[in-house]
Design an enzyme around this catalytic site. Structure first.
Site, mmCIF file in Angstrom:
data_model
loop_
_atom_site.group_PDB
_atom_site.id
_atom_site.type_symbol
_atom_site.label_atom_id
_atom_site.label_comp_id
_atom_site.label_asym_id
_atom_site.label_seq_id
_atom_site.Cartn_x
_atom_site.Cartn_y
_atom_site.Cartn_z
ATOM 1 N N GLY A 31 0.880 -1.174 0.000
ATOM 2 C CA GLY A 31 0.000 0.000 0.000
ATOM 3 C C GLY A 31 0.912 1.217 0.000
ATOM 4 C CD1 TRP A 104 -13.461 -8.728 -3.064
ATOM 5 C CD2 TRP A 104 -11.296 -9.102 -3.481
ATOM 6 N NE1 TRP A 104 -13.370 -9.732 -3.987
ATOM 7 C CE2 TRP A 104 -12.071 -9.981 -4.260
ATOM 8 C CE3 TRP A 104 -9.898 -9.159 -3.571
ATOM 9 C CZ2 TRP A 104 -11.492 -10.908 -5.124
ATOM 10 C CZ3 TRP A 104 -9.318 -10.067 -4.430
ATOM 11 C CH2 TRP A 104 -10.124 -10.931 -5.202
ATOM 12 N NE ARG A 105 -8.284 0.420 -1.495
ATOM 13 C CZ ARG A 105 -7.255 1.164 -1.879
ATOM 14 N NH1 ARG A 105 -6.950 1.251 -3.151
ATOM 15 N NH2 ARG A 105 -6.520 1.807 -1.009
ATOM 16 N N GLY A 229 9.164 10.241 -13.694
ATOM 17 C CA GLY A 229 9.728 9.024 -14.283
ATOM 18 C C GLY A 229 11.222 9.167 -14.499
ATOM 19 C CB ALA A 230 13.422 8.105 -17.264
ATOM 20 C CB ALA A 259 8.674 4.281 -9.253
ATOM 21 C CG ASP A 261 4.556 4.337 -3.002
ATOM 22 O OD1 ASP A 261 3.990 5.412 -3.233
ATOM 23 O OD2 ASP A 261 4.036 3.217 -3.235
HETATM 24 P P1 ADP Z 1 5.144 7.262 -9.598
HETATM 25 O O1 ADP Z 1 5.520 5.867 -9.218
HETATM 26 O O2 ADP Z 1 4.536 8.001 -8.458
HETATM 27 O O3 ADP Z 1 4.370 7.373 -10.879
HETATM 28 P P2 ADP Z 1 7.406 8.283 -11.120
HETATM 29 O O4 ADP Z 1 7.099 7.333 -12.230
HETATM 30 O O5 ADP Z 1 7.440 9.725 -11.481
HETATM 31 O O6 ADP Z 1 6.497 8.073 -9.836
HETATM 32 O O7 ADP Z 1 8.827 7.862 -10.573
HETATM 33 C C1 ADP Z 1 9.323 8.227 -9.297
HETATM 34 C C2 ADP Z 1 10.840 8.230 -9.346
HETATM 35 O O8 ADP Z 1 11.299 6.907 -9.693
HETATM 36 C C3 ADP Z 1 11.423 9.141 -10.404
HETATM 37 O O9 ADP Z 1 11.611 10.457 -9.925
HETATM 38 C C4 ADP Z 1 12.750 8.464 -10.679
HETATM 39 O O10 ADP Z 1 13.687 8.793 -9.688
HETATM 40 C C5 ADP Z 1 12.416 6.982 -10.554
HETATM 41 N N1 ADP Z 1 12.025 6.427 -11.864
HETATM 42 C C6 ADP Z 1 10.787 6.068 -12.273
HETATM 43 N N2 ADP Z 1 10.810 5.580 -13.531
HETATM 44 C C7 ADP Z 1 12.102 5.623 -13.936
HETATM 45 C C8 ADP Z 1 12.805 5.249 -15.135
HETATM 46 N N3 ADP Z 1 12.162 4.746 -16.186
HETATM 47 N N4 ADP Z 1 14.138 5.433 -15.167
HETATM 48 C C9 ADP Z 1 14.797 5.952 -14.106
HETATM 49 N N5 ADP Z 1 14.200 6.326 -12.960
HETATM 50 C C10 ADP Z 1 12.882 6.172 -12.866
#
Ligand code: ADP
Length: 306
Positions: A31, A104-105, A229-230, A259, A261
């Site tokens: 969670g 189921w929450r 993300g990246a 990622a 969290d």
């Molecule tokens: P969430 O899981 O909340 O959608 P993000 O996808 O933005 O969050 O990712 C959170 C962190 O995880 C990013 O700031 C980065 O540090 C790392 N991360 C996520 N995806 C990648 C990726 N494809 N390559 C490198 N780091 C990543």
């Protein structure tokens, strides 16, 4: 070394996943706020206490969850026991490498986690930092949303640090407009907001991460860190100054669950240990990079000493 206490507030669920062997499931717990508590516990020294604030039932399955938290070293003193409820569950199916989830929450004990203001205030008493998310807010009744926001506002007023990840999940809300309204009210009592740009662009129409950061600051958040993300992380300081920090590339991306969290935990653990924002973001990104290089939300060997 500083002694301190963190509370993470939210819902932990039982996770049932297929093992590949017919008739056999494996059981775990996860969670969003629990994942962050887990990575904080693993990242911080024993001079920090990490407590989970939630509600579970009094049945055997709820006992298993509490045992799990205790075994991980996460404090359960503020996990309330409700006799007529049990924990939420989800089931993961794997098809052609794609995971899909069945939940189921709807009637889980955690939906009542803020129904007792005195218990909530007791949990926050003496804590240094309170962590919560848009999912925590989504599962509550309107009355309990107000109770939690008020309790956190008072906690902040007494010098506590409130950290909020909007974690936008429109399916948990009546409609997107309601979600947007409550998420902004939550940001108003938070010192630090940790949104993820993709979700924010989808549900708030932000043109870029700076727009996300500015919006949360206009709602009252002191500082904002926008994950993407990246791509670079965007940091808006309390002065309003905006900077960008690159994240290391991940060679073997296996499963992006948790990622955000784990990033939040790596960031907070590093900042609580005195690191600069730049270094703390890098620590968060390194931890997230290791977590997404393995399967599942909780990856025990992802944590390296900070
Ligand atoms: P969430 O899981 O909340 O959608 P993000 O996808 O933005 O969050 O990712 C959170 C962190 O995880 C990013 O700031 C980065 O540090 C790392 N991360 C996520 N995806 C990648 C990726 N494809 N390559 C490198 N780091 C990543």
């Amino acid at each position: 070394m500083k002694m301190g206490r963190i509370v993470s507030i939210g819902e932990c669920m039982g996770e049932l996943s297929e093992t590949g062997s017919p008739g056999t499931l494996s059981m775990g717990f996860a969670g969003d706020t629990l994942n962050t508590a887990y990575y904080l516990r693993h990242s911080l020294g024993k001079d920090w206490q990490v407590d989970y604030v939630s509600a579970v039932g009094t049945d055997g399955l709820s006992d298993r969850m509490v045992d799990f938290l205790n075994n991980e070293g996460i404090g359960t003193e503020h996990v309330r026991r409700l006799a007529d409820k049990t924990i939420g569950l989800y089931y993961i199916t794997l098809k052609d490498g794609e995971r899909s989830f069945t939940y189921w929450r709807n009637d889980s004990a955690a939906k009542r986690l803020a129904s007792d203001p005195a218990a909530l205030n007791h949990a926050l008493e003496g804590a240094d930092l309170a962590y919560w998310s848009g999912i925590t807010l989504a599962i509550l009744s309107n009355q309990d949303r107000l109770t939690l926001i008020e309790a956190l506002g008072q906690f902040a007023g007494k010098g506590g640090t409130v950290v909020f990840d909007p974690n936008l999940r429109p399916r948990l809300w009546d409609n997107p407009e309601t979600m947007r309204g409550w998420v902004h009210r939550a940001a108003a009592v938070s010192d630090l907001c940790l949104p993820s740009f993709e979700d924010e662009a989808t549900w708030f129409g932000d043109a870029d991460p700076t727009a996300t950061a500015k919006r949360y600051q206009e709602e009252g958040a002191r500082r904002v860190i926008v994950k993407n993300g990246a791509d670079d992380v965007t940091f808006a300081a309390s002065s309003g100054e905006v900077s960008r920090i690159s994240v290391p590339s991940v060679k073997h991306l296996v499963d992006t669950t948790a990622a955000g969290d784990s990033f939040n935990a790596g960031y907070l653990a590093s900042e609580l240990n005195g690191a600069s924002v730049q270094d703390a973001v890098s620590a968060g990104a390194r931890l997230a990079g290791r977590v997404i290089g393995a399967r599942g939300a909780l990856v025990p060997n992802a944590v390296k000493p900070v």
